[in-house]
Enzyme design. Sequence first.
Site, PDB file in Angstrom:
ATOM      1  N   THR A  15       0.907  -1.046   0.000  1.00 36.19           N
ATOM      2  CA  THR A  15       0.118   0.006   0.046  1.00 36.19           C
ATOM      3  C   THR A  15       0.853   1.367  -0.009  1.00 36.19           C
ATOM      4  O   THR A  15       2.062   1.286   0.371  1.00 36.19           O
ATOM      5  CB  THR A  15      -0.884  -0.095   1.048  1.00 36.19           C
ATOM      6  OG1 THR A  15      -0.023   0.102   2.618  1.00 36.19           O
ATOM      7  CG2 THR A  15      -1.656  -1.133   1.293  1.00 36.19           C
ATOM      8  N   ASP A  16       0.279   2.365  -0.396  1.00 36.15           N
ATOM      9  CA  ASP A  16       0.746   3.560  -0.386  1.00 36.15           C
ATOM     10  C   ASP A  16       0.476   4.538   0.734  1.00 36.15           C
ATOM     11  O   ASP A  16       0.016   4.070   1.825  1.00 36.15           O
ATOM     12  CB  ASP A  16       0.597   4.522  -1.757  1.00 36.15           C
ATOM     13  CG  ASP A  16      -0.599   4.607  -2.030  1.00 36.15           C
ATOM     14  OD1 ASP A  16      -1.489   4.494  -1.062  1.00 36.15           O
ATOM     15  OD2 ASP A  16      -1.094   4.941  -3.086  1.00 36.15           O
ATOM     16  N   GLN A  17       0.844   5.778   0.712  1.00 37.88           N
ATOM     17  CA  GLN A  17       0.755   6.627   1.796  1.00 37.88           C
ATOM     18  C   GLN A  17      -0.584   6.882   1.944  1.00 37.88           C
ATOM     19  O   GLN A  17      -1.264   7.275   3.037  1.00 37.88           O
ATOM     20  CB  GLN A  17       1.621   8.056   1.632  1.00 37.88           C
ATOM     21  CG  GLN A  17       1.658   8.827   2.772  1.00 37.88           C
ATOM     22  CD  GLN A  17       2.410  10.151   2.608  1.00 37.88           C
ATOM     23  OE1 GLN A  17       2.855  10.514   1.682  1.00 37.88           O
ATOM     24  NE2 GLN A  17       2.990  10.716   3.791  1.00 37.88           N
TER      25      GLN A  17
END
Length: 142
Positions: A15-17
């Site tokens: 996942t990203d930020q």
Amino acid sequence: MEVATKEIEVRYAETDQMGVVYHANYLVWMEVGRTALIKQLGFNYAELEKEGVISPVLDIQVSYKKPLRYGETAKIDTWIEAYDGLKVIYGYEIYTGEGGLAVTGQSTHVCVKKENFRPISIKRKYPDWHNAYEKAKKKVSV
């Protein structure tokens, strides 16, 4: 048309930020789907590589519809969208755990000799693969 289905639990590292699956991870999942389809058809891509044949991506198309998040389970459906004896176009749909369509895509591949990247005919060199791909590919309506 034959479809291979593979489930993947979304890991935190994917996942990203923003807390959603980072876009490039879908490409990795598409490769997981391709491998599952090839295995389902009775073949092994690693064996092909041992013979000095690789299958690079010529083109890839991805359309993002709905985010997947950490803790969810992604379901990847993979099939042969088109095949002509040389070039293969795989189709993909990736779904959320609730069944929502998250991603659609296609990737185009050709088999080449590893030593010089010259294309080879799957039809001629691997007739069993050719026949399996012909039987499994999406049927075109006329």
